[in-house]
Design an enzyme around this catalytic site. Sequence first.
Site, PDB file in Angstrom:
ATOM      1  N   HIS A   1      -1.754   7.532   7.345  1.00 40.68           N
ATOM      2  CA  HIS A   1      -0.775   8.382   6.645  1.00 40.68           C
ATOM      3  C   HIS A   1      -1.431   9.689   6.179  1.00 40.68           C
ATOM      4  CE1 HIS A   1       2.964   6.191   6.356  1.00 40.68           C
ATOM      5  NE2 HIS A   1       2.412   5.120   5.827  1.00 40.68           N
TER       6      HIS A   1
ATOM      7  N   GLY B   1       0.835  -1.195   0.000  1.00 36.74           N
ATOM      8  CA  GLY B   1       0.000   0.000   0.000  1.00 36.74           C
ATOM      9  C   GLY B   1       0.872   1.248   0.000  1.00 36.74           C
TER      10      GLY B   1
ATOM     11  N   CYS C   1       6.683  -0.249   7.210  1.00 37.41           N
ATOM     12  CA  CYS C   1       6.247   0.881   6.387  1.00 37.41           C
ATOM     13  C   CYS C   1       7.414   1.347   5.535  1.00 37.41           C
ATOM     14  CB  CYS C   1       5.773   2.006   7.305  1.00 37.41           C
ATOM     15  SG  CYS C   1       5.290   3.503   6.437  1.00 37.41           S
ATOM     16  N   LEU C   2       7.129   1.687   4.279  1.00 34.10           N
ATOM     17  CA  LEU C   2       8.179   2.161   3.369  1.00 34.10           C
ATOM     18  C   LEU C   2       8.797   3.478   3.861  1.00 34.10           C
ATOM     19  CD1 LEU C   2       6.377   1.398  -0.022  1.00 34.10           C
ATOM     20  CD2 LEU C   2       8.286   0.112   0.969  1.00 34.10           C
TER      21      LEU C   2
ATOM     22  N   GLN D   1       3.121   9.920   1.476  1.00 33.96           N
ATOM     23  CA  GLN D   1       4.461   9.321   1.482  1.00 33.96           C
ATOM     24  C   GLN D   1       5.319   9.767   0.305  1.00 33.96           C
ATOM     25  OE1 GLN D   1       2.674   5.199   2.140  1.00 33.96           O
ATOM     26  NE2 GLN D   1       4.676   4.992   3.090  1.00 33.96           N
TER      27      GLN D   1
ATOM     28  N   HIS E   1      -3.823   1.553   7.992  1.00 29.57           N
ATOM     29  CA  HIS E   1      -2.441   2.079   7.976  1.00 29.57           C
ATOM     30  C   HIS E   1      -2.328   3.252   6.986  1.00 29.57           C
ATOM     31  CE1 HIS E   1       2.096   1.274   7.924  1.00 29.57           C
ATOM     32  NE2 HIS E   1       1.932   2.062   6.869  1.00 29.57           N
ATOM     33  N   GLU E   2      -2.933   3.090   5.791  1.00 24.41           N
ATOM     34  CA  GLU E   2      -2.804   4.134   4.752  1.00 24.41           C
ATOM     35  C   GLU E   2      -3.608   5.383   5.093  1.00 24.41           C
ATOM     36  OE1 GLU E   2      -0.415   3.643   2.877  1.00 24.41           O
ATOM     37  OE2 GLU E   2      -0.263   1.459   3.100  1.00 24.41           O
TER      38      GLU E   2
END
Length: 177
Positions: A142, A49, A96-97, A54, A138-139
């Site tokens: 963000h 995702g 997470c990226l 991000q 999670h997204e």
Amino acid sequence: MSVMAVLNILKVPDPFLKKKVKKVQDITPEVLKILDDMAETMYYSNGVGLAASQVGIDMRLVTIDISNEERKSELLKMINPEIMEGGGELVMEEGCLSVPGIRDEVKRFKSVKFRYLDTDGVERVIDDDGLLARVIQHEIDHLDGIVFIDRLSPLKKAIYYRRLKKEAKKRRDELKM
Ligand SMILES: [Zn+2]
């Protein structure tokens, strides 16, 4: 046809990751291009995702693809996603990226009902109690300026932020050489 691009993924402690990003008012060609680039970036980084926050874009956009070998590829491009209802609780390990090198257990809703606009501007509603439920929470975090380590104990959070700040400084120092 425009060429897709891999975007640069911001890492903690980049201040943009703390920002609550804005709702999309019109689904313009620019918005569709950003969603394509986000998908490209997500696949390139082996993520499941990605939120527009991000990649430094001030729009409530998310791409998700939780497919694996057994499940066929299903790319979701979401505009203005929001949780409508959540139920139960589940502790699960996340990474997470934007938080490189750290994985930890996070407590979230087990199941969620959420809605979003697809790329044609049609409202979609999804009810899920599996991996998709986890990833969408999670997204959307963000988009609200929250990364998963913000949901850990104050002590763990402090340790992780200190480590990430140190690593960011190291990356900057290396670039100066
Ligand atoms: Zn993330």
